[in-house]
Design a protein around this motif. Structure first.
Motif, PDB file in Angstrom:
ATOM      1  N   GLN A  39      49.413  -9.205  -9.856  1.00  0.00           N
ATOM      2  CA  GLN A  39      48.979 -10.424  -9.177  1.00  0.00           C
ATOM      3  C   GLN A  39      49.321 -11.643 -10.016  1.00  0.00           C
ATOM      4  OE1 GLN A  39      44.714 -10.218  -8.773  1.00  0.00           O
ATOM      5  NE2 GLN A  39      44.346 -10.162 -10.977  1.00  0.00           N
ATOM      6  N   GLU A  40      49.532 -12.748  -9.302  1.00  0.00           N
ATOM      7  CA  GLU A  40      49.770 -14.024  -9.975  1.00  0.00           C
ATOM      8  C   GLU A  40      48.565 -14.923  -9.765  1.00  0.00           C
ATOM      9  OE1 GLU A  40      54.578 -14.590  -9.871  1.00  0.00           O
ATOM     10  OE2 GLU A  40      53.419 -15.278  -8.142  1.00  0.00           O
ATOM     11  N   LYS A  41      48.246 -15.690 -10.802  1.00  0.00           N
ATOM     12  CA  LYS A  41      47.165 -16.661 -10.719  1.00  0.00           C
ATOM     13  C   LYS A  41      47.635 -17.981 -11.312  1.00  0.00           C
ATOM     14  CE  LYS A  41      43.238 -13.456 -10.926  1.00  0.00           C
ATOM     15  NZ  LYS A  41      41.945 -13.148 -11.614  1.00  0.00           N
ATOM     16  N   SER A  42      46.968 -19.037 -10.953  1.00  0.00           N
ATOM     17  CA  SER A  42      47.309 -20.345 -11.489  1.00  0.00           C
ATOM     18  C   SER A  42      46.959 -20.412 -12.973  1.00  0.00           C
ATOM     19  CB  SER A  42      46.555 -21.442 -10.743  1.00  0.00           C
ATOM     20  OG  SER A  42      46.700 -22.689 -11.404  1.00  0.00           O
ATOM     21  N   ASN A  43      47.839 -21.020 -13.748  1.00  0.00           N
ATOM     22  CA  ASN A  43      47.543 -21.170 -15.172  1.00  0.00           C
ATOM     23  C   ASN A  43      46.385 -22.139 -15.399  1.00  0.00           C
ATOM     24  OD1 ASN A  43      48.842 -23.556 -14.528  1.00  0.00           O
ATOM     25  ND2 ASN A  43      49.977 -23.671 -16.449  1.00  0.00           N
ATOM     26  N   LYS A  44      45.961 -22.819 -14.339  1.00  0.00           N
ATOM     27  CA  LYS A  44      44.808 -23.706 -14.442  1.00  0.00           C
ATOM     28  C   LYS A  44      43.517 -22.906 -14.607  1.00  0.00           C
ATOM     29  CE  LYS A  44      46.948 -27.350 -11.647  1.00  0.00           C
ATOM     30  NZ  LYS A  44      46.892 -28.131 -10.389  1.00  0.00           N
ATOM     31  N   GLU A  45      43.590 -21.600 -14.323  1.00  0.00           N
ATOM     32  CA  GLU A  45      42.421 -20.749 -14.479  1.00  0.00           C
ATOM     33  C   GLU A  45      42.194 -20.358 -15.932  1.00  0.00           C
ATOM     34  OE1 GLU A  45      41.946 -17.488 -11.788  1.00  0.00           O
ATOM     35  OE2 GLU A  45      43.117 -18.469 -10.210  1.00  0.00           O
ATOM     36  N   ILE A  46      43.198 -20.619 -16.778  1.00  0.00           N
ATOM     37  CA  ILE A  46      43.055 -20.329 -18.202  1.00  0.00           C
ATOM     38  C   ILE A  46      42.356 -21.506 -18.866  1.00  0.00           C
ATOM     39  CG2 ILE A  46      44.275 -19.782 -20.342  1.00  0.00           C
ATOM     40  CD1 ILE A  46      46.590 -18.768 -18.673  1.00  0.00           C
ATOM     41  N   HIS A  47      41.228 -21.245 -19.474  1.00  0.00           N
ATOM     42  CA  HIS A  47      40.468 -22.310 -20.140  1.00  0.00           C
ATOM     43  C   HIS A  47      40.274 -21.929 -21.608  1.00  0.00           C
ATOM     44  CE1 HIS A  47      39.674 -24.066 -16.221  1.00  0.00           C
ATOM     45  NE2 HIS A  47      39.243 -22.895 -15.803  1.00  0.00           N
TER      46      HIS A  47
END
Length: 281
Positions: A39-47
């Motif tokens: 799956q791909e997720k937005s790198n904005k989810e990395i905090h």
């Protein structure tokens, strides 16, 4: 190349080779049972947590030791005696570059990864960069073991009058990352294999309208085709589940991005043809 594979170890994340996504919907891949395996997720989810001043000082020493004292194909625990109030242990490993295909096959034989001597189109094996797991990753230390080890390495650093201490640890036959290079004249292919363990392979990407993504089927397996129109590059991604261990191996086939001349890059059409020979029916 060494530092690129290192990043995967430290972050514990698989970053997409093309860090962009044109479509509003992030892509995913499923196995024959309909279960999501990639799956791909937005790198904005990395905090990422902001490092303290002490931690930054630690990391400067850790990175120096990593580069200068841990040899190719080795792993170690690094303990920094100063600026380390929480007695943190740092596990680091370096990949190994192999030029003989028999050595690569021997290294990967327990991982179930096939290493062809050549690929369709007469691309011939050039070399490989291999990063194997180690005892500290395969069997993480307990809290008690961490405290005892930190105390031991603290004494070791004090006895040597150094800011840090290093304890070598054994590598295992479990694959972490493998990058295999194939050449045909000026053209160069890269086949990456990443061991994601038993979880879902997750790739964090940025949105970019110049990049298009399509899921196709090759030999009954779902394959993600990523094309970057601006860069003129393409790559194919698929996942193979290991029946014995349940671990998931992510494969990524791409034209080496360091090739400057566009005519020497491998097209997505060529990549699909090669993938048909790599993906078992």
């Amino acid at each position: 190349m060494k530092h690129k594979i290192k990043l995967l170890v430290v972050a514990g994340l698989l970053l997409a080779v093309s860090s962009a996504l044109g479509a509003p919907q992030f892509s995913s891949l499923k196995n024959s049972k309909g279960e999501i395996v990639y799956q791909e997720k937005s790198n904005k989810e990395i905090h990422p947590r902001k490092s303290s001043e002490d931690e930054l000082k630690q990391l400067m020493i850790v990175n120096y030791v990593w580069d200068h004292e841990i040899k190719s194909g080795e792993a170690a625990v690094i303990y920094v005696a100063k600026n380390n109030p929480e007695q943190q242990l740092h596990i680091r490993a370096n990949n190994e570059t192999l030029t003989k295909i028999d050595e690569v096959r021997n290294k990967l034989k327990s991982s179930g990864v096939s290493v062809p001597s050549k690929l369709p189109g007469n691309f011939k094996f050039s070399h490989a960069e291999i990063l194997m797991s180690n005892t500290a990753y395969d069997k993480p230390y307990t809290d008690k073991e961490k405290i005892e080890l930190a105390q031991k390495l603290q004494k070791q650093a004090a006895a040597a009058k150094k800011e840090y201490a290093v304890m070598p640890i054994k590598t295992t036959d479990r694959l972490m990352n493998a990058r295999m290079f194939y050449k045909l004249g000026k053209k160069e292919l890269v086949l990456d294999v990443y061991n994601a363990g038993k979880g879902i392979v997750t790739s964090y990407v940025e949105e970019n309208n110049a990049v298009s993504k399509t899921v196709i089927s090759i030999n009954m397996a779902e394959v993600l085709v990523t094309s970057d129109k601006e860069a003129g590059t393409a790559d194919l991604t698929w996942v193979v589940e290991q029946p014995k261990t349940g671990e998931k191996l992510q494969y990524k086939l791409s034209s080496w991005s360091n090739v400057k001349d566009a005519k020497d890059r491998v097209s997505d059409k060529e990549l699909k043809s090669i993938a048909k020979e790599l993906i078992k029916k």
